[in-house]
Design an enzyme around this catalytic site. Sequence first.
Site, PDB file in Angstrom:
ATOM      1  N   HIS A   1       0.829  -1.202   0.000  1.00 21.42           N
ATOM      2  CA  HIS A   1       0.000   0.000   0.000  1.00 21.42           C
ATOM      3  C   HIS A   1       0.866   1.255   0.000  1.00 21.42           C
ATOM      4  O   HIS A   1       1.934   1.292   0.598  1.00 21.42           O
ATOM      5  CB  HIS A   1      -0.898   0.027   1.242  1.00 21.42           C
ATOM      6  CG  HIS A   1      -2.202  -0.675   1.037  1.00 21.42           C
ATOM      7  ND1 HIS A   1      -3.411  -0.104   1.360  1.00 21.42           N
ATOM      8  CD2 HIS A   1      -2.483  -1.895   0.531  1.00 21.42           C
ATOM      9  CE1 HIS A   1      -4.388  -0.939   1.060  1.00 21.42           C
ATOM     10  NE2 HIS A   1      -3.843  -2.041   0.567  1.00 21.42           N
TER      11      HIS A   1
ATOM     12  N   SER B   1      -5.723  -6.295  -9.455  1.00 21.04           N
ATOM     13  CA  SER B   1      -6.013  -5.134 -10.311  1.00 21.04           C
ATOM     14  C   SER B   1      -6.000  -3.818  -9.545  1.00 21.04           C
ATOM     15  O   SER B   1      -6.197  -2.757 -10.135  1.00 21.04           O
ATOM     16  CB  SER B   1      -7.360  -5.318 -11.012  1.00 21.04           C
ATOM     17  OG  SER B   1      -8.395  -5.514 -10.069  1.00 21.04           O
TER      18      SER B   1
ATOM     19  N   GLU C   1      -6.346  -0.953  -6.058  1.00 19.51           N
ATOM     20  CA  GLU C   1      -7.357  -0.079  -5.451  1.00 19.51           C
ATOM     21  C   GLU C   1      -7.014   1.373  -5.749  1.00 19.51           C
ATOM     22  O   GLU C   1      -5.836   1.747  -5.760  1.00 19.51           O
ATOM     23  CB  GLU C   1      -7.414  -0.269  -3.925  1.00 19.51           C
ATOM     24  CG  GLU C   1      -7.814  -1.646  -3.460  1.00 19.51           C
ATOM     25  CD  GLU C   1      -6.613  -2.426  -2.954  1.00 19.51           C
ATOM     26  OE1 GLU C   1      -5.527  -1.833  -2.794  1.00 19.51           O
ATOM     27  OE2 GLU C   1      -6.757  -3.641  -2.737  1.00 19.51           O
TER      28      GLU C   1
ATOM     29  N   GLY D   1     -12.141 -12.103  -8.156  1.00 21.73           N
ATOM     30  CA  GLY D   1     -13.341 -11.899  -7.372  1.00 21.73           C
ATOM     31  C   GLY D   1     -14.607 -12.470  -7.963  1.00 21.73           C
ATOM     32  O   GLY D   1     -15.676 -12.355  -7.362  1.00 21.73           O
TER      33      GLY D   1
END
Length: 328
Positions: A38, A105, A107, A173
Site C-alpha cells: 500500500h 487489479s 485499489e 473476485g
Amino acid sequence: MTNFGYTLMTEQSGPKDLVHYAISAEDRGFDFEVCSDHFTPWLMSQGHAPNAWAVLGAVAHATERVDLYTYVTCPTMRYHPAVVAQQAATVQILSDGRFTLGLGSGENLNEHVVGKGWPTVERRQDMLREAIKIIRELFGGDLVDWRGEYFQVDSARLWDVPDVPVGIAVAIGGKRAIDKFVKLADHFVAVEPDKELVDAWHAARQAANGAQAGRVVGQIPISWDPDRDAAVHRAHDQFRWFAGGWKVNADLPTPAGFAGATQFVRPEDVADSIPCGPDLDAIVEAVRPYWEAGFTDIALVQIGGETQERFLKEAAEPLLEALRDASR
C-alpha cells in the site's frame, strides 16, 4: 494439509517493526507470511504505509523457512510491470526460492497517487492481463521488447534471474475474471470463502491446460485481545473499512473517503464480522469456512500494530495448534 500464515500489514506498522514481527511469526510456527503493498493506509488511525518491497527484501534476509507473498501488488499503474518483474526476481533470490508474486487489479486508494486516473474494472483487468504476460516474458531472462495496448517495454532484460521460478498468484473476485486469468496464474487469491468460486477455478484450470490445481490463498482479519471490549474498539477504529466489501473498497480514493463511508458502522457491526477477544475457539470457527471451501493457505491479520508483540508471544502458538487440529 492447510497452511496458516501471518500478515505483515504495512498499513498498521512501520518497516523495522514489520521485520521484527516477521522473524517472530516464523519462530512461532507460521507456515508463510504475506505482505500488503500500500501507498496509503485505509484509515488514518492505522498510521503507516512503508514500501512493501523494501520490507520484503529485509524479511527475506531475516527469515529462513516461511514462504513469502505480496498480497497483493498491482503491476499496472503505481508500478510498471517491468519494475515488478525485477523486484519479484530479486526477492526470490534473496529468499532462496520462498517467494510467490501475488498480483491484483489494485485499489484507487494506492494507484491514484501517480496521477493516471482510475480505470473501470474491465479496463483494470485487461491491464493486469497484459502486465502478467510482460512479467512472465521477463522472468525468462531474455531480451524483451513489447508494444501492447497499455504498456511498452524497450530492450529490457532481467540480469539476475532466480534458479527457482517465481510463481504468480492472482486475486480473482468472480467467475468472469477466472476466464481471464486461468491461463496466466499459477495460484488463486480470493477474499471470501466461496466454495463455488474455488471449484470454478479448479475446473477452469483443468479444462484450460490440464494443470495442477495450485494453491488457493485467502486472508481473514482477527482482533485477539484478553479484553474483548478493547478488541472490539480496536477493530472498529482501524478495520471498519472492511465492511464496505471490495467493490466499494477498490474505488474510494483516500483514508478520508473511507472514514466518511464507514461513519455509521457501529462497533457491534464490526464484531459481527470479525472475531474479537480472547476466545481462540471463536477464531477457529471464523477461519473454518476457508478450509472447508478448499483454501490451502489462510493468512491471519491481527488488527492493531500495537498488539502484534503480545499476540505473537501469547496467542499465536496455541491458536496455530487449534487451527491445525481443527483443519485435519
